[in-house]
Design a protein around this motif. Structure first.
Motif, PDB file in Angstrom:
ATOM      1  N   UNK A  50     -53.793 -81.827   5.467  1.00  0.00           N
ATOM      2  CA  UNK A  50     -52.911 -83.007   5.346  1.00  0.00           C
ATOM      3  C   UNK A  50     -53.644 -84.294   4.950  1.00  0.00           C
ATOM      4  N   UNK A  51     -54.955 -84.370   5.222  1.00  0.00           N
ATOM      5  CA  UNK A  51     -55.692 -85.584   4.831  1.00  0.00           C
ATOM      6  C   UNK A  51     -56.617 -85.351   3.636  1.00  0.00           C
ATOM      7  N   UNK A  52     -56.364 -84.313   2.881  1.00  0.00           N
ATOM      8  CA  UNK A  52     -57.299 -83.933   1.815  1.00  0.00           C
ATOM      9  C   UNK A  52     -57.148 -84.755   0.525  1.00  0.00           C
ATOM     10  N   UNK A  53     -56.030 -85.411   0.358  1.00  0.00           N
ATOM     11  CA  UNK A  53     -55.831 -86.213  -0.869  1.00  0.00           C
ATOM     12  C   UNK A  53     -54.692 -85.700  -1.722  1.00  0.00           C
ATOM     13  N   UNK A  54     -54.664 -84.402  -1.963  1.00  0.00           N
ATOM     14  CA  UNK A  54     -53.552 -83.812  -2.717  1.00  0.00           C
ATOM     15  C   UNK A  54     -52.449 -83.359  -1.775  1.00  0.00           C
ATOM     16  N   UNK A  55     -51.665 -82.379  -2.234  1.00  0.00           N
ATOM     17  CA  UNK A  55     -50.556 -81.908  -1.390  1.00  0.00           C
ATOM     18  C   UNK A  55     -50.429 -80.387  -1.495  1.00  0.00           C
ATOM     19  N   UNK A  56     -50.223 -79.755  -0.337  1.00  0.00           N
ATOM     20  CA  UNK A  56     -49.929 -78.319  -0.351  1.00  0.00           C
ATOM     21  C   UNK A  56     -48.422 -78.151  -0.206  1.00  0.00           C
ATOM     22  N   UNK A  57     -47.844 -77.427  -1.167  1.00  0.00           N
ATOM     23  CA  UNK A  57     -46.418 -77.135  -1.130  1.00  0.00           C
ATOM     24  C   UNK A  57     -46.294 -75.632  -0.842  1.00  0.00           C
ATOM     25  N   UNK A  58     -46.136 -75.257   0.452  1.00  0.00           N
ATOM     26  CA  UNK A  58     -46.190 -73.837   0.795  1.00  0.00           C
ATOM     27  C   UNK A  58     -44.928 -73.092   0.392  1.00  0.00           C
ATOM     28  N   UNK A  59     -45.104 -71.904  -0.141  1.00  0.00           N
ATOM     29  CA  UNK A  59     -43.945 -71.152  -0.622  1.00  0.00           C
ATOM     30  C   UNK A  59     -44.106 -69.666  -0.312  1.00  0.00           C
ATOM     31  N   UNK A  60     -43.232 -69.140   0.507  1.00  0.00           N
ATOM     32  CA  UNK A  60     -43.265 -67.686   0.747  1.00  0.00           C
ATOM     33  C   UNK A  60     -42.811 -66.983  -0.528  1.00  0.00           C
ATOM     34  N   UNK A  61     -43.667 -66.157  -1.083  1.00  0.00           N
ATOM     35  CA  UNK A  61     -43.324 -65.508  -2.360  1.00  0.00           C
ATOM     36  C   UNK A  61     -44.047 -64.175  -2.481  1.00  0.00           C
ATOM     37  N   UNK A  62     -43.299 -63.174  -2.907  1.00  0.00           N
ATOM     38  CA  UNK A  62     -43.897 -61.881  -3.235  1.00  0.00           C
ATOM     39  C   UNK A  62     -43.986 -61.812  -4.762  1.00  0.00           C
TER      40      UNK A  62
END
Ligand code: NAD
Length: 248
Positions: A50-62
């Motif tokens: 969360x403090x890394x600078x960019x953004x993680x947009x998590x997505x459950x995907x097969x």
């Protein structure tokens, strides 16, 4: 901040190499669409970064689910308006000597490692072609070049990934788009995929590696970063070996 304002999809982002890449890309300012089967691990990745600078947009995907991929690409277009990069990293093993390999284990490895790369790229490439740019990294393996006992299915997929990489490097640039497609061929890397290899075998392999050790997920992630970033702007259709010199 080598990936500032870039939107990059990584498959298999919850563990091992994919996770290291998601973290590194996030530190470099990217919006990372982190796809995996494991939702819990993706959430942990989001919290950790969360403090890394960019953004993680998590997505459950097969990556075998074509309908879900199609929906995800529509969602990304709507939310972020573009796709700069795709890392086709998700992969599995189901090892056995050919005589003992079940058809089921042949099919599932082909479906995830080979058709999964086809599926993701078939839906993402049109977006890149329309915008006129993009970078795709496919995860192969030294096994896809040299073969390996007990890995008929896996080696076939990783060789196929190289063939698709070269094909797409030619196909996607046909009408002048700046779309680069490269493959990375890791050697023996310390991740959950390799943690079941007996200590005795690991020692034997390490002895054969000129750099005398297994690689780390971060050492593969660094090469993904180079290939997704503009620093590799004149490199396409290549297979970059990252194996401590194992195959020289
Ligand atoms: P890993 O098992 O740690 O991670 C793989 C991730 O892919 C997991 O999070 C898993 O949930 C996800 N995944 C599996 N099937 C999926 C599917 N159908 N859809 C979406 N996600 C799925 O493995 P790793 O070692 O980090 O491997 C990453 C890539 O590197 C793989 O393609 C692997 O074949 C390749 N590779 C690894 C090594 C090595 O030594 N670890 C060597 C050469 C190549």
């Amino acid at each position: 901040m080598r990936l500032k304002e870039k939107v990059v999809i990584i498959t298999g982002a919850a563990s091992g190499i994919g996770k290291a890449a998601a973290k590194l890309f996030c530190k470099e300012g990217a919006t990372v669409v982190a796809c995996d089967l494991n939702e819990e691990l993706l959430q942990a990745l989001k919290d950790e970064t969360k403090d890394f600078g960019g953004e993680i947009y998590p997505k459950k995907l097969n990556v075998t689910d074509r309908e879900a991929i199609k929906e995800l690409v529509e969602e990304i277009k709507e939310k972020f308006g573009k796709i700069d990069g795709l890392v086709n990293n998700a992969g599995i093993t189901r090892d056995a000597l050919l005589q003992r390999m079940t058809e089921e284990n042949w099919d599932i490895v082909i479906n995830v490692n080979l058709k999964g790369v086809f599926n993701m790229t078939q839906f993402v490439a049109p977006v890149m072609l329309k915008q006129g740019y993009g970078s795709i990294v496919n995860t192969s393996s030294i096994v896809g070049i040299y073969g390996n006992i007990g890995q008929t299915n896996y080696a076939a997929t990783k060789g196929g990934v190289i063939a698709m990489t070269k094909t797409w490097a030619k196909e996607f640039t046909r009408k002048g788009a700046n779309i680069r497609v490269n493959a990375v061929a890791p050697g023996f890397i310390k991740t959950p995929m390799t943690e079941k290899i007996p200590e005795k075998i690991v020692k034997m392999v390490e002895e054969r590696i000129p750099l005398k050790r297994m690689g780390t997920p971060e050492e593969i992630a660094n090469v993904y970063l180079f290939l997704i970033s503009d620093e590799s702007s004149y490199i396409t259709g290549q297979v970059i070996g990252v194996d401590g010199g194992l195959v020289i």
